[in-house]
Write a protein that holds these residues in place. Structure first.
Motif, PDB file in Angstrom:
ATOM      1  N   THR A  75      11.398 -15.413  27.373  1.00 21.34           N
ATOM      2  CA  THR A  75      11.131 -14.102  26.777  1.00 21.34           C
ATOM      3  C   THR A  75      12.251 -13.702  25.822  1.00 21.34           C
ATOM      4  N   ALA A  76      13.498 -13.889  26.258  1.00 20.58           N
ATOM      5  CA  ALA A  76      14.638 -13.541  25.408  1.00 20.58           C
ATOM      6  C   ALA A  76      14.659 -14.385  24.140  1.00 20.58           C
ATOM      7  N   LEU A  77      14.408 -15.676  24.284  1.00 19.92           N
ATOM      8  CA  LEU A  77      14.396 -16.558  23.107  1.00 19.92           C
ATOM      9  C   LEU A  77      13.317 -16.141  22.122  1.00 19.92           C
ATOM     10  N   GLY A  78      12.116 -15.881  22.649  1.00 20.54           N
ATOM     11  CA  GLY A  78      11.010 -15.484  21.775  1.00 20.54           C
ATOM     12  C   GLY A  78      11.266 -14.150  21.103  1.00 20.54           C
ATOM     13  N   ALA A  79      11.775 -13.172  21.855  1.00 26.62           N
ATOM     14  CA  ALA A  79      12.034 -11.854  21.290  1.00 26.62           C
ATOM     15  C   ALA A  79      13.150 -11.911  20.250  1.00 26.62           C
ATOM     16  N   TYR A  80      14.179 -12.691  20.530  1.00 21.28           N
ATOM     17  CA  TYR A  80      15.268 -12.840  19.559  1.00 21.28           C
ATOM     18  C   TYR A  80      14.732 -13.453  18.267  1.00 21.28           C
ATOM     19  N   ALA A  81      13.872 -14.465  18.404  1.00 26.41           N
ATOM     20  CA  ALA A  81      13.283 -15.096  17.222  1.00 26.41           C
ATOM     21  C   ALA A  81      12.457 -14.091  16.419  1.00 26.41           C
ATOM     22  N   VAL A  82      11.725 -13.229  17.108  1.00 27.15           N
ATOM     23  CA  VAL A  82      10.961 -12.179  16.419  1.00 27.15           C
ATOM     24  C   VAL A  82      11.912 -11.259  15.660  1.00 27.15           C
ATOM     25  N   GLY A  83      13.029 -10.890  16.301  1.00 27.07           N
ATOM     26  CA  GLY A  83      14.006 -10.044  15.627  1.00 27.07           C
ATOM     27  C   GLY A  83      14.588 -10.701  14.391  1.00 27.07           C
ATOM     28  N   VAL A  84      14.906 -11.981  14.496  1.00 25.52           N
ATOM     29  CA  VAL A  84      15.424 -12.711  13.332  1.00 25.52           C
ATOM     30  C   VAL A  84      14.387 -12.725  12.210  1.00 25.52           C
ATOM     31  N   GLY A  85      13.129 -12.985  12.576  1.00 25.27           N
ATOM     32  CA  GLY A  85      12.071 -12.985  11.566  1.00 25.27           C
ATOM     33  C   GLY A  85      11.910 -11.631  10.908  1.00 25.27           C
ATOM     34  N   GLY A 129       9.816  -6.151  29.398  1.00 27.35           N
ATOM     35  CA  GLY A 129       9.614  -5.325  28.210  1.00 27.35           C
ATOM     36  C   GLY A 129      10.924  -4.785  27.666  1.00 27.35           C
ATOM     37  N   LEU A 130      11.816  -4.356  28.565  1.00 28.85           N
ATOM     38  CA  LEU A 130      13.131  -3.878  28.147  1.00 28.85           C
ATOM     39  C   LEU A 130      13.936  -4.999  27.502  1.00 28.85           C
ATOM     40  N   LEU A 131      13.844  -6.187  28.074  1.00 27.69           N
ATOM     41  CA  LEU A 131      14.518  -7.351  27.507  1.00 27.69           C
ATOM     42  C   LEU A 131      14.026  -7.629  26.090  1.00 27.69           C
ATOM     43  N   VAL A 132      12.727  -7.485  25.870  1.00 30.36           N
ATOM     44  CA  VAL A 132      12.158  -7.711  24.540  1.00 30.36           C
ATOM     45  C   VAL A 132      12.765  -6.736  23.531  1.00 30.36           C
ATOM     46  N   LEU A 133      12.823  -5.457  23.881  1.00 32.13           N
ATOM     47  CA  LEU A 133      13.381  -4.454  22.967  1.00 32.13           C
ATOM     48  C   LEU A 133      14.805  -4.805  22.556  1.00 32.13           C
ATOM     49  N   ILE A 134      15.639  -5.142  23.542  1.00 35.85           N
ATOM     50  CA  ILE A 134      17.055  -5.381  23.250  1.00 35.85           C
ATOM     51  C   ILE A 134      17.251  -6.706  22.517  1.00 35.85           C
ATOM     52  N   ALA A 135      16.499  -7.741  22.903  1.00 31.76           N
ATOM     53  CA  ALA A 135      16.644  -9.042  22.237  1.00 31.76           C
ATOM     54  C   ALA A 135      16.154  -8.983  20.795  1.00 31.76           C
ATOM     55  N   VAL A 136      15.080  -8.232  20.526  1.00 27.52           N
ATOM     56  CA  VAL A 136      14.631  -8.056  19.141  1.00 27.52           C
ATOM     57  C   VAL A 136      15.719  -7.360  18.327  1.00 27.52           C
ATOM     58  N   ALA A 137      16.342  -6.335  18.903  1.00 30.31           N
ATOM     59  CA  ALA A 137      17.432  -5.640  18.212  1.00 30.31           C
ATOM     60  C   ALA A 137      18.584  -6.587  17.893  1.00 30.31           C
ATOM     61  N   MET A 138      18.945  -7.440  18.853  1.00 28.94           N
ATOM     62  CA  MET A 138      20.027  -8.390  18.617  1.00 28.94           C
ATOM     63  C   MET A 138      19.641  -9.442  17.584  1.00 28.94           C
ATOM     64  N   GLY A 139      18.370  -9.827  17.555  1.00 28.82           N
ATOM     65  CA  GLY A 139      17.912 -10.767  16.539  1.00 28.82           C
ATOM     66  C   GLY A 139      18.012 -10.182  15.141  1.00 28.82           C
ATOM     67  N   ILE A 140      17.648  -8.909  15.012  1.00 32.23           N
ATOM     68  CA  ILE A 140      17.787  -8.227  13.723  1.00 32.23           C
ATOM     69  C   ILE A 140      19.252  -8.188  13.313  1.00 32.23           C
ATOM     70  N   GLN A 141      20.111  -7.796  14.237  1.00 33.24           N
ATOM     71  CA  GLN A 141      21.538  -7.717  13.926  1.00 33.24           C
ATOM     72  C   GLN A 141      22.093  -9.075  13.521  1.00 33.24           C
TER      73      GLN A 141
END
Length: 224
Positions: A75-85, A129-141
């Motif tokens: 989940t963290a890997l996928g959410a981070y990738a979404v944030g990077v995208g 779900g909380l993990l997704v929010l934070i990992a997407v934020a870190m991916g964006i950063q």
């Protein structure tokens, strides 16, 4: 006879400057705080350190680690990738300004903090779900800043290598400061978990919001 023209040398972009360096320090602290919160409160994974998550994924595949960690890592890997995208789309395709992109990150972190503070994270599904929010934020950063603010192995390696060769560069004190900021952010979050756990998720929001204010002020000043 006309003088032949030659392509001009590439323009060197100016460094971030002192205020930009302070913004990087604050974002580094935010990443340390976010990773510490996720690791302690969400479930033994990281929101921004994907190297660590890959190690955890390999260990869990071999039967190591606690139960359910593989799902959280994926989940963290996928959410981070979404944030990077999303960060790539915002910065390279839509040409959003840095303050606006940081605003998106802060909004995601703040949303997670509100859910945690209000006690709305009560199940394993809620934690994912909380993990997704934070990992997407870190991916964006991680995507919108050329200077790393949420993965530091290479930064530490370069800094120690230059120290060993006594070839310190002008900005190395800021680099060392970013490393210290990660530790400080994680330490403050761990302390918040012990003393006031409801506020633990908000620790990452504060420095990220501070970086946003700095970048907004810098942009406003540049337009004058």
């Amino acid at each position: 006879m006309s003088t032949p023209t030659h392509p001009s040398a590439p323009t060197r972009h100016a460094g971030p400057g002192p205020w930009g360096e302070w913004a990087l320090l604050l974002l580094s602290a935010a990443s340390g705080a976010a990773d510490a919160f996720v690791f302690i409160c969400v479930g033994q994974v990281f929101a921004g350190v994907m190297t660590g998550n890959l190690v955890l994924l390999g260990a869990s595949a071999a039967g190591g680690g606690e139960q359910g960690v593989a799902l959280r890592v994926v989940t963290a890997l996928g959410a981070y990738a979404v944030g990077v995208g999303c960060g790539a789309w915002m910065s390279d395709r839509s040409r959003w300004s840095l303050p606006v992109m940081l605003l998106v990150e802060v909004a995601l972190l703040a949303a997670g903090a509100v859910l945690w503070t209000l006690g709305l994270i009560t199940s394993d599904g809620d934690r994912l779900g909380l993990l997704v929010l934070i990992a997407v934020a870190m991916g964006i950063q991680g995507r919108i800043r050329a200077t790393p603010t949420n993965y530091f192995t290479g930064t530490l390696t370069s800094l120690v290598g230059r120290a060993a060769l006594r070839s310190w560069e002008q900005g190395d004190r800021w680099v060392a400061g970013r490393l210290a900021a990660v530790v400080a952010g994680a330490a403050v979050t761990a302390l918040a978990v012990r003393l006031w756990s409801d506020a633990a998720a908000a620790v990452a929001v504060v420095p990220a919001a501070g970086a946003l204010l700095i970048e907004w002020a810098r942009r406003a000043a540049s337009k004058r």
